[in-house]
Design a protein around this motif. Structure first.
Motif, PDB file in Angstrom:
ATOM      1  N   GLY A 136     -17.800 -21.629  64.969  1.00 51.44           N
ATOM      2  CA  GLY A 136     -16.868 -21.342  63.887  1.00 51.44           C
ATOM      3  C   GLY A 136     -15.583 -20.817  64.492  1.00 51.44           C
ATOM      4  N   ASP A 137     -14.499 -20.995  63.772  1.00 52.03           N
ATOM      5  CA  ASP A 137     -13.235 -20.430  64.229  1.00 52.03           C
ATOM      6  C   ASP A 137     -12.460 -19.948  63.021  1.00 52.03           C
ATOM      7  OD1 ASP A 137     -12.467 -22.892  63.170  1.00 52.03           O
ATOM      8  OD2 ASP A 137     -10.975 -23.272  64.698  1.00 52.03           O
ATOM      9  N   CYS A 138     -11.537 -19.031  63.285  1.00 47.28           N
ATOM     10  CA  CYS A 138     -10.711 -18.515  62.200  1.00 47.28           C
ATOM     11  C   CYS A 138      -9.455 -17.866  62.773  1.00 47.28           C
ATOM     12  CB  CYS A 138     -11.484 -17.520  61.338  1.00 47.28           C
ATOM     13  SG  CYS A 138     -12.042 -16.065  62.227  1.00 47.28           S
ATOM     14  N   ASP A 139      -8.462 -17.758  61.934  1.00 51.98           N
ATOM     15  CA  ASP A 139      -7.218 -17.077  62.279  1.00 51.98           C
ATOM     16  C   ASP A 139      -7.557 -15.639  62.661  1.00 51.98           C
ATOM     17  OD1 ASP A 139      -4.733 -15.555  61.945  1.00 51.98           O
ATOM     18  OD2 ASP A 139      -3.961 -17.230  60.770  1.00 51.98           O
ATOM     19  N   VAL A 140      -6.946 -15.124  63.733  1.00 52.67           N
ATOM     20  CA  VAL A 140      -7.244 -13.750  64.151  1.00 52.67           C
ATOM     21  C   VAL A 140      -6.873 -12.735  63.076  1.00 52.67           C
ATOM     22  CG1 VAL A 140      -7.059 -14.281  66.618  1.00 52.67           C
ATOM     23  CG2 VAL A 140      -5.057 -13.413  65.408  1.00 52.67           C
ATOM     24  N   GLU A 141      -5.945 -13.100  62.203  1.00 55.06           N
ATOM     25  CA  GLU A 141      -5.546 -12.195  61.119  1.00 55.06           C
ATOM     26  C   GLU A 141      -6.502 -12.237  59.926  1.00 55.06           C
ATOM     27  OE1 GLU A 141      -1.436 -12.676  60.074  1.00 55.06           O
ATOM     28  OE2 GLU A 141      -0.790 -12.565  62.169  1.00 55.06           O
ATOM     29  N   ASN A 142      -7.415 -13.202  59.907  1.00 55.98           N
ATOM     30  CA  ASN A 142      -8.364 -13.335  58.801  1.00 55.98           C
ATOM     31  C   ASN A 142      -9.602 -12.479  59.095  1.00 55.98           C
ATOM     32  OD1 ASN A 142      -9.972 -14.088  56.685  1.00 55.98           O
ATOM     33  ND2 ASN A 142      -9.654 -16.288  56.956  1.00 55.98           N
ATOM     34  N   THR A 143      -9.421 -11.187  58.965  1.00 62.21           N
ATOM     35  CA  THR A 143     -10.465 -10.216  59.291  1.00 62.21           C
ATOM     36  C   THR A 143     -11.759 -10.489  58.532  1.00 62.21           C
ATOM     37  OG1 THR A 143      -8.732  -8.591  59.684  1.00 62.21           O
ATOM     38  CG2 THR A 143     -10.971  -7.746  59.466  1.00 62.21           C
ATOM     39  N   ALA A 144     -11.670 -10.813  57.260  1.00 60.88           N
ATOM     40  CA  ALA A 144     -12.879 -11.063  56.470  1.00 60.88           C
ATOM     41  C   ALA A 144     -13.685 -12.223  57.047  1.00 60.88           C
ATOM     42  CB  ALA A 144     -12.521 -11.337  55.017  1.00 60.88           C
TER      43      ALA A 144
END
Length: 181
Positions: free
Chosen positions: A121-129
């Motif tokens: 999985g990956d996500c924007d570093v700013e997407n804490t949730a």
């Protein structure tokens, strides 16, 4: 067709009748903020449902109590064969553990029904949730990827972000491979 049951949820294929519930969150700025899409129009949501209703890797999360669709969860396979999960949930249902419950069920399905050795999985570093969800599911942060492009701003300029890449191996495997995704 796929159906995965949890205590409170049913993960299943999309249906045409899901339109109102799906539109409620995919048209939301809050949901699209960290995604590769902008808030979707009614036409875009209908097209998505029409395309995804026969896809077993694209599921909705439906409350068993009343049939409300509260989110989307699924996976895709990259060019190298890695299975990667993704998810979007209606903000009205945040904070109830539904994403965690759905994520655990999907990961178990991938590991033990489809015999997938590892999930990413990956996500924007700013997407804490989002990264906290991945960590609750047992995923380990592998690395940060800088300079990732995911969509254009309103002027047509690329939005460049940093993302975290996460991985989770099936407990009974010892592949220890670092994918190049």
């Amino acid at each position: 067709m796929v159906t995965i049951e949890t205590k409170r949820l049913q993960l299943r294929n999309y249906k045409t009748t899901d339109f109102d519930d799906v539109f409620a969150y995919l048209s939301s700025e809050e949901v699209s903020r960290y995604e590769d899409f902008d808030p979707m129009s009614a036409e875009q949501v209908q097209t998505l449902i029409d395309e995804w209703k026969t896809m077993d890797n694209r599921l909705v999360a439906e409350l068993k109590s009343d049939g409300t669709v509260i989110g989307s969860i699924g996976y895709w396979t990259d060019d190298e064969g890695h299975h990667c999960i993704d998810y979007d949930f209606n903000p009205a249902f945040y904070g109830n553990g539904y994403a965690t419950e759905a994520g655990k069920a999907l990961v178990a399905h991938l590991f033990y029904t489809l015999n997938v050795p590892a999930v990413y999985g990956d996500c924007d570093v700013e997407n804490t949730a989002s990264w906290k969800l991945l960590e609750r599911l047992g995923f380990q942060r592998m690395r940060q990827l800088d300079g990732q492009f995911y969509k254009n701003d309103t002027d047509g300029n690329p939005i460049i972000i940093k993302t975290y890449l996460y991985g989770l191996e099936r407990p009974d495997t010892k592949t220890h491979q670092n994918p190049s995704i």
